[in-house]
Design a protein around this motif. Sequence first.
Motif, PDB file in Angstrom:
ATOM      1  N   SER A  25      12.432   2.187  -5.503  1.00  0.00           N
ATOM      2  CA  SER A  25      11.351   1.752  -4.615  1.00  0.00           C
ATOM      3  C   SER A  25      10.158   2.698  -4.727  1.00  0.00           C
ATOM      4  N   TYR A  26      10.435   4.002  -4.758  1.00  0.00           N
ATOM      5  CA  TYR A  26       9.349   4.982  -4.848  1.00  0.00           C
ATOM      6  C   TYR A  26       8.601   4.849  -6.175  1.00  0.00           C
ATOM      7  N   LEU A  27       9.346   4.741  -7.272  1.00  0.00           N
ATOM      8  CA  LEU A  27       8.708   4.626  -8.588  1.00  0.00           C
ATOM      9  C   LEU A  27       7.891   3.349  -8.696  1.00  0.00           C
ATOM     10  N   CYS A  28       8.397   2.267  -8.087  1.00  0.00           N
ATOM     11  CA  CYS A  28       7.667   0.996  -8.127  1.00  0.00           C
ATOM     12  C   CYS A  28       6.357   1.086  -7.357  1.00  0.00           C
ATOM     13  N   PHE A  29       6.288   1.990  -6.386  1.00  0.00           N
ATOM     14  CA  PHE A  29       5.085   2.085  -5.576  1.00  0.00           C
ATOM     15  C   PHE A  29       4.069   3.081  -6.117  1.00  0.00           C
ATOM     16  N   ILE A  30       4.392   3.776  -7.175  1.00  0.00           N
ATOM     17  CA  ILE A  30       3.401   4.653  -7.805  1.00  0.00           C
ATOM     18  C   ILE A  30       2.197   3.849  -8.313  1.00  0.00           C
ATOM     19  N   PRO A  31       2.394   2.676  -8.983  1.00  0.00           N
ATOM     20  CA  PRO A  31       1.221   1.861  -9.347  1.00  0.00           C
ATOM     21  C   PRO A  31       0.411   1.429  -8.127  1.00  0.00           C
ATOM     22  N   PHE A  32       1.087   1.135  -7.013  1.00  0.00           N
ATOM     23  CA  PHE A  32       0.375   0.783  -5.779  1.00  0.00           C
ATOM     24  C   PHE A  32      -0.463   1.960  -5.294  1.00  0.00           C
ATOM     25  N   GLN A  33       0.082   3.150  -5.393  1.00  0.00           N
ATOM     26  CA  GLN A  33      -0.669   4.347  -5.015  1.00  0.00           C
ATOM     27  C   GLN A  33      -1.897   4.519  -5.899  1.00  0.00           C
ATOM     28  N   ASN A  34      -1.729   4.319  -7.208  1.00  0.00           N
ATOM     29  CA  ASN A  34      -2.863   4.450  -8.127  1.00  0.00           C
ATOM     30  C   ASN A  34      -3.933   3.404  -7.837  1.00  0.00           C
ATOM     31  N   TRP A  35      -3.488   2.173  -7.513  1.00  0.00           N
ATOM     32  CA  TRP A  35      -4.442   1.110  -7.182  1.00  0.00           C
ATOM     33  C   TRP A  35      -5.210   1.468  -5.917  1.00  0.00           C
ATOM     34  N   LEU A  36      -4.514   1.993  -4.913  1.00  0.00           N
ATOM     35  CA  LEU A  36      -5.151   2.380  -3.658  1.00  0.00           C
ATOM     36  C   LEU A  36      -6.142   3.514  -3.901  1.00  0.00           C
ATOM     37  N   TYR A  37      -5.760   4.429  -4.768  1.00  0.00           N
ATOM     38  CA  TYR A  37      -6.606   5.584  -5.092  1.00  0.00           C
ATOM     39  C   TYR A  37      -7.916   5.126  -5.744  1.00  0.00           C
ATOM     40  N   LYS A  38      -7.810   4.194  -6.698  1.00  0.00           N
ATOM     41  CA  LYS A  38      -9.014   3.711  -7.389  1.00  0.00           C
ATOM     42  C   LYS A  38      -9.858   2.815  -6.488  1.00  0.00           C
ATOM     43  N   LYS A  39      -9.191   2.026  -5.644  1.00  0.00           N
ATOM     44  CA  LYS A  39      -9.905   1.110  -4.749  1.00  0.00           C
ATOM     45  C   LYS A  39     -10.831   1.864  -3.813  1.00  0.00           C
ATOM     46  N   TYR A  40     -10.398   3.028  -3.366  1.00  0.00           N
ATOM     47  CA  TYR A  40     -11.205   3.817  -2.442  1.00  0.00           C
ATOM     48  C   TYR A  40     -11.936   4.945  -3.159  1.00  0.00           C
ATOM     49  N   ARG A  46      -5.766  10.720   4.674  1.00  0.00           N
ATOM     50  CA  ARG A  46      -4.514  10.621   5.429  1.00  0.00           C
ATOM     51  C   ARG A  46      -4.114   9.172   5.676  1.00  0.00           C
ATOM     52  N   ILE A  47      -5.098   8.314   5.932  1.00  0.00           N
ATOM     53  CA  ILE A  47      -4.782   6.912   6.200  1.00  0.00           C
ATOM     54  C   ILE A  47      -4.162   6.254   4.971  1.00  0.00           C
ATOM     55  N   HIS A  48      -4.601   6.643   3.770  1.00  0.00           N
ATOM     56  CA  HIS A  48      -4.031   6.093   2.541  1.00  0.00           C
ATOM     57  C   HIS A  48      -2.590   6.574   2.363  1.00  0.00           C
ATOM     58  N   GLU A  49      -2.356   7.842   2.691  1.00  0.00           N
ATOM     59  CA  GLU A  49      -0.992   8.369   2.608  1.00  0.00           C
ATOM     60  C   GLU A  49      -0.085   7.648   3.606  1.00  0.00           C
ATOM     61  N   PHE A  50      -0.607   7.397   4.812  1.00  0.00           N
ATOM     62  CA  PHE A  50       0.177   6.687   5.827  1.00  0.00           C
ATOM     63  C   PHE A  50       0.515   5.274   5.362  1.00  0.00           C
ATOM     64  N   ILE A  51      -0.467   4.562   4.804  1.00  0.00           N
ATOM     65  CA  ILE A  51      -0.229   3.191   4.314  1.00  0.00           C
ATOM     66  C   ILE A  51       0.820   3.198   3.217  1.00  0.00           C
ATOM     67  N   PHE A  52       0.701   4.146   2.278  1.00  0.00           N
ATOM     68  CA  PHE A  52       1.659   4.232   1.176  1.00  0.00           C
ATOM     69  C   PHE A  52       3.070   4.458   1.703  1.00  0.00           C
ATOM     70  N   LEU A  53       3.234   5.430   2.594  1.00  0.00           N
ATOM     71  CA  LEU A  53       4.566   5.744   3.113  1.00  0.00           C
ATOM     72  C   LEU A  53       5.123   4.608   3.952  1.00  0.00           C
ATOM     73  N   LEU A  54       4.266   3.956   4.723  1.00  0.00           N
ATOM     74  CA  LEU A  54       4.733   2.839   5.559  1.00  0.00           C
ATOM     75  C   LEU A  54       5.255   1.696   4.711  1.00  0.00           C
ATOM     76  N   VAL A  55       4.484   1.301   3.705  1.00  0.00           N
ATOM     77  CA  VAL A  55       4.911   0.201   2.839  1.00  0.00           C
ATOM     78  C   VAL A  55       6.167   0.579   2.066  1.00  0.00           C
ATOM     79  N   PHE A  56       6.215   1.815   1.597  1.00  0.00           N
ATOM     80  CA  PHE A  56       7.392   2.289   0.877  1.00  0.00           C
ATOM     81  C   PHE A  56       8.640   2.229   1.752  1.00  0.00           C
ATOM     82  N   VAL A  57       8.531   2.684   2.992  1.00  0.00           N
ATOM     83  CA  VAL A  57       9.677   2.674   3.912  1.00  0.00           C
ATOM     84  C   VAL A  57      10.128   1.255   4.201  1.00  0.00           C
ATOM     85  N   VAL A  58       9.183   0.356   4.477  1.00  0.00           N
ATOM     86  CA  VAL A  58       9.533  -1.031   4.803  1.00  0.00           C
ATOM     87  C   VAL A  58      10.252  -1.704   3.640  1.00  0.00           C
TER      88      VAL A  58
END
Length: 228
Positions: A25-40, A46-58
């Motif tokens: 799950s964590y490895l699959c969300f690394i591309p999501f993290q990169n997308w979020l990083y480029k989008k902003y 901190r809000i981006h880190e919170f979103i990443f961790l929340l989606v990862f946990v769910v």
Amino acid sequence: MDVNEFNDREKLIYLPLYGLITAISYLCFIPFQNWLYKKYKLQWQRIHEFIFLLVFVVVSMIFARLLYLYVIVYGQPNPYTLGYHFTSIFLPALTVILPILIIGRFAFGKYKNKKLEEQKIEIQGEGHYESLRLLLNDLICIQSSDNYVEVFYIDGTMLKKSLIRNTLSKVSNSFPELLRTHRSFVINPFHFKSWKTEKGKHFLLLAQDIEVPISKTYLEDVKETLSV
């Protein structure tokens, strides 16, 4: 993971599966993290880190629940309800896993930022507080402007320009990675896009649609360096 319900053999089978699900799950969300990083615009807050961790946990909990229902207790009566699974198993597990994950990500981020800072070059001016630090690959070109140089570079996704009091020759001599194309220009070959000839004059097209002239003095060196 309610290990008391497992015998020794089941522990060897199922506990690694839970760990594997978390890792995947964590490895699959690394591309999501990169997308979020480029989008902003390469700004991680901190809000981006919170979103990443929340989606990862769910998502991790969903996969763990599916593993429980369709692998561990498949076909057995009275499986744990989702509410019990969440409050009695997932939440206690998260109180252990999340702090470790957060501390690890924080430490890795600090280490990565330190490494990036070490890789930066510094274009110094003649004034005491006049300088620009940036990654070499973010630098596009430098243009002479009287007693100053104009530095064109990429900051995130935006083109920026800084004016520094220095001579082009001094800056060029400080960074042999740069290529002199004209008495008024040096470029970073990393950003070379294409070659242009117009009315017998030669130009280079660089990133961000920057066009740089090539004088006859430097023409052969430019062709050789860029393999044109």
